[in-house]
Design a protein around this motif. Sequence first.
Motif, PDB file in Angstrom:
ATOM      1  N   SER A 118       0.188   4.818   0.783  1.00 37.99           N
ATOM      2  CA  SER A 118      -1.021   4.221   1.417  1.00 37.99           C
ATOM      3  C   SER A 118      -0.984   4.111   2.744  1.00 37.99           C
ATOM      4  O   SER A 118      -2.343   3.351   2.955  1.00 37.99           O
ATOM      5  CB  SER A 118      -0.876   3.012   0.826  1.00 37.99           C
ATOM      6  OG  SER A 118       0.533   2.292   1.255  1.00 37.99           O
ATOM      7  N   SER A 119       0.434   3.535   3.493  1.00 36.93           N
ATOM      8  CA  SER A 119      -0.265   3.358   5.049  1.00 36.93           C
ATOM      9  C   SER A 119       0.291   4.516   5.943  1.00 36.93           C
ATOM     10  O   SER A 119      -0.729   4.545   6.854  1.00 36.93           O
ATOM     11  CB  SER A 119       1.460   2.897   5.108  1.00 36.93           C
ATOM     12  OG  SER A 119       2.260   3.746   5.118  1.00 36.93           O
ATOM     13  N   ASN A 167      -0.783 -10.603   2.675  1.00 36.31           N
ATOM     14  CA  ASN A 167      -0.557  -9.501   2.987  1.00 36.31           C
ATOM     15  C   ASN A 167      -0.521  -9.140   1.486  1.00 36.31           C
ATOM     16  O   ASN A 167      -0.187  -7.439   1.191  1.00 36.31           O
ATOM     17  CB  ASN A 167       0.655  -8.839   3.680  1.00 36.31           C
ATOM     18  CG  ASN A 167       0.611  -8.866   4.886  1.00 36.31           C
ATOM     19  OD1 ASN A 167      -0.159  -8.903   6.276  1.00 36.31           O
ATOM     20  ND2 ASN A 167       1.866 -10.098   5.015  1.00 36.31           N
ATOM     21  N   GLN A 168      -1.346  -9.475   0.535  1.00 37.65           N
ATOM     22  CA  GLN A 168      -0.792  -8.377  -0.903  1.00 37.65           C
ATOM     23  C   GLN A 168      -2.393  -7.357  -0.640  1.00 37.65           C
ATOM     24  O   GLN A 168      -2.103  -6.135  -1.308  1.00 37.65           O
ATOM     25  CB  GLN A 168      -1.968  -9.370  -1.882  1.00 37.65           C
ATOM     26  CG  GLN A 168      -0.969 -10.703  -1.826  1.00 37.65           C
ATOM     27  CD  GLN A 168      -1.771 -11.767  -3.762  1.00 37.65           C
ATOM     28  OE1 GLN A 168      -2.368 -11.276  -4.479  1.00 37.65           O
ATOM     29  NE2 GLN A 168      -1.719 -12.967  -3.115  1.00 37.65           N
ATOM     30  N   SER A 169      -3.164  -6.945   0.516  1.00 36.92           N
ATOM     31  CA  SER A 169      -3.746  -6.301   0.070  1.00 36.92           C
ATOM     32  C   SER A 169      -3.088  -5.157   0.473  1.00 36.92           C
ATOM     33  O   SER A 169      -3.269  -3.597  -0.080  1.00 36.92           O
ATOM     34  CB  SER A 169      -4.784  -5.929   0.699  1.00 36.92           C
ATOM     35  OG  SER A 169      -4.452  -6.669   2.426  1.00 36.92           O
ATOM     36  N   LEU A 170      -1.957  -5.225   1.258  1.00 33.53           N
ATOM     37  CA  LEU A 170      -1.154  -4.257   1.148  1.00 33.53           C
ATOM     38  C   LEU A 170      -0.563  -3.711  -0.038  1.00 33.53           C
ATOM     39  O   LEU A 170       0.322  -2.339   0.449  1.00 33.53           O
ATOM     40  CB  LEU A 170       0.225  -4.742   2.055  1.00 33.53           C
ATOM     41  CG  LEU A 170       0.258  -4.508   3.554  1.00 33.53           C
ATOM     42  CD1 LEU A 170       1.371  -5.038   4.050  1.00 33.53           C
ATOM     43  CD2 LEU A 170      -0.996  -3.204   3.964  1.00 33.53           C
ATOM     44  N   TYR A 171      -0.242  -4.239  -0.662  1.00 32.35           N
ATOM     45  CA  TYR A 171       0.852  -3.732  -2.517  1.00 32.35           C
ATOM     46  C   TYR A 171      -0.442  -3.652  -3.300  1.00 32.35           C
ATOM     47  O   TYR A 171      -0.371  -3.133  -4.317  1.00 32.35           O
ATOM     48  CB  TYR A 171       1.186  -4.929  -2.689  1.00 32.35           C
ATOM     49  CG  TYR A 171       2.890  -5.556  -1.675  1.00 32.35           C
ATOM     50  CD1 TYR A 171       2.970  -4.252  -1.256  1.00 32.35           C
ATOM     51  CD2 TYR A 171       2.475  -6.332  -0.909  1.00 32.35           C
ATOM     52  CE1 TYR A 171       3.702  -4.211   0.444  1.00 32.35           C
ATOM     53  CE2 TYR A 171       2.942  -7.056   0.517  1.00 32.35           C
ATOM     54  CZ  TYR A 171       4.350  -6.051   0.696  1.00 32.35           C
ATOM     55  OH  TYR A 171       4.664  -6.191   1.908  1.00 32.35           O
ATOM     56  N   ASP A 172      -1.307  -3.587  -2.893  1.00 34.45           N
ATOM     57  CA  ASP A 172      -2.682  -2.957  -3.923  1.00 34.45           C
ATOM     58  C   ASP A 172      -3.040  -2.020  -3.652  1.00 34.45           C
ATOM     59  O   ASP A 172      -4.294  -1.616  -2.678  1.00 34.45           O
ATOM     60  CB  ASP A 172      -3.995  -3.930  -3.737  1.00 34.45           C
ATOM     61  CG  ASP A 172      -5.469  -3.633  -5.474  1.00 34.45           C
ATOM     62  OD1 ASP A 172      -4.625  -2.673  -5.885  1.00 34.45           O
ATOM     63  OD2 ASP A 172      -5.959  -3.843  -4.793  1.00 34.45           O
ATOM     64  N   LYS A 174      -4.543   2.528  -3.478  1.00 37.26           N
ATOM     65  CA  LYS A 174      -5.628   3.220  -4.536  1.00 37.26           C
ATOM     66  C   LYS A 174      -5.039   4.558  -4.999  1.00 37.26           C
ATOM     67  O   LYS A 174      -3.697   5.122  -4.414  1.00 37.26           O
ATOM     68  CB  LYS A 174      -6.580   2.796  -3.609  1.00 37.26           C
ATOM     69  CG  LYS A 174      -7.387   1.920  -2.645  1.00 37.26           C
ATOM     70  CD  LYS A 174      -8.436   1.805  -2.234  1.00 37.26           C
ATOM     71  CE  LYS A 174      -9.230   0.990  -1.935  1.00 37.26           C
ATOM     72  NZ  LYS A 174     -10.124   0.816  -0.603  1.00 37.26           N
ATOM     73  N   GLU A 230     -11.268   5.348   2.358  1.00 36.09           N
ATOM     74  CA  GLU A 230      -9.861   4.986   3.539  1.00 36.09           C
ATOM     75  C   GLU A 230     -10.128   5.276   4.784  1.00 36.09           C
ATOM     76  O   GLU A 230     -11.528   5.622   5.414  1.00 36.09           O
ATOM     77  CB  GLU A 230      -9.236   6.271   3.113  1.00 36.09           C
ATOM     78  CG  GLU A 230      -8.140   5.898   4.566  1.00 36.09           C
ATOM     79  CD  GLU A 230      -6.908   6.442   4.426  1.00 36.09           C
ATOM     80  OE1 GLU A 230      -5.557   6.545   4.988  1.00 36.09           O
ATOM     81  OE2 GLU A 230      -6.395   6.750   3.018  1.00 36.09           O
ATOM     82  N   THR A 273      -1.075  -1.572  -9.013  1.00 39.70           N
ATOM     83  CA  THR A 273      -0.808  -2.934  -8.175  1.00 39.70           C
ATOM     84  C   THR A 273       0.542  -3.092  -8.284  1.00 39.70           C
ATOM     85  O   THR A 273       0.706  -3.634  -9.493  1.00 39.70           O
ATOM     86  CB  THR A 273      -1.612  -4.041  -8.594  1.00 39.70           C
ATOM     87  OG1 THR A 273      -3.606  -3.140  -8.168  1.00 39.70           O
ATOM     88  CG2 THR A 273      -1.516  -5.183  -8.033  1.00 39.70           C
TER      89      THR A 273
END
Length: 313
Positions: A118-119, A167-172, A174, A230, A273
């Motif tokens: 994801s990163s 930073n919750q979005s980092l761990y959601d 896709k 993305e 998630t």
Amino acid sequence: MNSSHNNRRPVPPAGTGKPKRHLKTKPVLLVIGILLLANFLWFIAWLIPNDTGNAEKVASVSGDEITREEWLAAMEEQHGREALLELVNEKVMATAAKDYGIKVSDKEIDLELALLRSSQDGTETALYAADETRQREKVAAQLILEKVLTKDIVIEDSEIKAFYDDNQSLYDVKDSYRTRMIMLNSVAEAEETIAELEKGSSFEATARERSVDSATGNLGGDIGYISSGEPGVDANIAKNVAKVDVGAWSSPLALENGKTAIISVTEKVDGQTFSFEDVEGHINRELALEQLPQSVTPEAFWQEFDAEWFYGE
């Protein structure tokens, strides 16, 4: 190979009345000698490297041959040091794990791979390993290194939780799609290329041959893992990647730079998630690593674990 006593017939014990039979020793010894010599020569031949295979022609230009030996030497020179360094480092970290009592679970490896996909942040070399086993070995070695380096650094629980909340979005994560691309100058060229693919041409080989983007073309068109929509990826590719079936390819896509692309999806990884409990250990290591004065590589542990290698450095 039979020995000389196995070539004798049983001799009746004395007093049986039957005469003893005497072997013709010279012929037998001669046969044994020949067999011993043959086995010795075979053993010597087995010890001596067979160089005939290295003289095999693998290519030629105007009749000037390139041998297998030249080819293998070139590959060793270009890639051998890097490949061996990687293997030695993995072995060093596996040894460190035993010495320091460190364990890496499959769940931790799964998490790291998902976050790397994801990163796409430059630490993702593990994602481009030849197969899943190598991917996991690379990630495991990196996790061991991080755990060794941070084992004595204490991070407050409140700091870990605050980082997660911010930073919750980092761990959601896709859905992500491992994607290859062939970039071409026009729609007409793209349609010609699709016709080749439909006849059975390899997408990877065709990308190397026809893509006008040399950076990705040299990688067989590989542009990594992409998620739908993305940022940082051409909008038309990000919009259409989820519509391409695994193993199939797209119709010609107009790119923002005026070129045309065909994309193919080789793998789909379902999104996930992750809860705070899932990533607490990961965040702890990330925050601890930030406190180190400098980055450390596995080579720093070579002397501790008596690592040696072909290059002698």
